[in-house]
Design an enzyme around this catalytic site. Structure first.
Site, short mmCIF file in Angstrom:
data_model
loop_
_atom_site.label_atom_id
_atom_site.label_comp_id
_atom_site.label_asym_id
_atom_site.label_seq_id
_atom_site.Cartn_x
_atom_site.Cartn_y
_atom_site.Cartn_z
N HIS A 20 0.83 -1.22 0.00
CA HIS A 20 0.00 0.00 0.00
C HIS A 20 0.86 1.27 0.00
CE1 HIS A 20 -3.60 2.42 1.30
NE2 HIS A 20 -2.63 3.19 1.79
N GLU A 21 1.84 1.32 0.90
CA GLU A 21 2.64 2.54 1.04
C GLU A 21 3.56 2.75 -0.17
OE1 GLU A 21 1.72 4.57 3.17
OE2 GLU A 21 0.57 3.24 4.49
N HIS B 129 1.69 4.64 -2.69
CA HIS B 129 1.73 6.09 -2.47
C HIS B 129 3.05 6.68 -2.95
CE1 HIS B 129 -2.02 6.44 -0.45
NE2 HIS B 129 -1.65 5.86 0.69
N HIS C 71 -5.47 7.30 -2.51
CA HIS C 71 -6.36 6.26 -2.00
C HIS C 71 -7.48 5.95 -2.98
CE1 HIS C 71 -5.13 6.82 2.47
NE2 HIS C 71 -4.47 5.83 1.90
#
Length: 253
Positions: free
Chosen positions: A209-210, A213, A219
């Protein structure tokens, strides 16, 4: 609509009596307001929104029934562990669609979480990066110097970037868009119980997930997406990016 819940006037012979709002309701409302201002719109940005407007906005984002009330499904979702990056909608990008221009992309590991073997952590982070290289032309290469395109660090509390961690639970990690200053910085809350399994918090799932980013993705509203803001355990052995994730990252790279 909130007046009927929060303010009830009881007429007595000589006075007006206002019942005290139960502490649990006050605490839930305060938690919601702090959550909304941290992850959606600041107090200044939302000063012309009613509480009902804010609740409906959050419920719409999480695809809940838009009741405008702080109901049980809404309370449940805002109490879930999550990423510390602010929310947008659908698969999304940061303003200006920044991305890392280098390929291969270099990454470094500044330190390690407590209780995990260093080699295990290195393997997890490598596999998390490979999730994104499997659907793009991107390659990732670890370097052993401080400056790199992506830096992984395990930090606690106030660690100097204006986004302090809050201890075990709640905010698990955060990452910065590929722009100057904090480009590619990925910070994990050192106070979490990190693991490679379903005990504690799965480092692989959060790292994928990170990294999204750090590559430029915001998101997603899609609860099947790894870029959905709330933490959802998935077995690393069977992990696959959703169509939403693939479309989003391929739009950038």
């Amino acid at each position: 609509m909130w007046s009927s819940l929060l303010i009830f006037v009881l007429c007595l012979p000589c006075c007006l009596s206002f019942p005290v709002i139960p502490k649990t309701i006050r605490d839930d409302l305060e938690f919601f307001k702090n959550y909304f201002h941290r992850f959606f719109f600041t107090k200044e940005e939302s000063q012309y929104q009613t509480l009902e407007d804010q609740l409906r906005f959050l419920q719409h984002f999480f695809r809940l029934e838009e009741t405008g009330w702080l109901d049980e499904p809404t309370k449940a979702i805002i109490r879930q562990p999550r990423c510390g990056v602010r929310d947008v909608a659908d698969y999304s990008f940061f303003p200006g669609k920044p991305k890392i221009r280098n390929n291969p992309i270099t990454y470094s590991i500044i330190n390690y979480p407590r209780g995990m073997n260093h080699r295990t952590v290195e393997k997890i982070l490598r596999k998390a990066a490979e999730v994104w290289s499997s659907v793009t032309p991107l390659k990732f290469r670890r370097v052993y110097k401080q400056h790199s395109d992506i830096e992984f660090a395990f930090l606690a509390g106030d660690h100097g970037d204006a986004y302090p961690f809050d201890g075990e639970g709640n905010t698990l990690a955060h990452a910065f868009a590929p722009v100057p200053n904090y480009q590619g910085a990925i910070h994990f809350d050192r106070d979490e119980e990190w693991s490679y399994y379903d005990e504690g918090v799965n480092l692989f799932v959060v790292a994928v997930h990170e990294i999204g980013h750090a590559l430029g993705l915001g998101h997603s509203q899609d609860s099947d997406s790894i870029m959905f803001p709330n933490y959802q355990y998935q077995d690393p052995k069977f992990f696959r990016l959703s169509d939403d994730d693939i479309i989003g990252i391929q739009s950038l790279y």
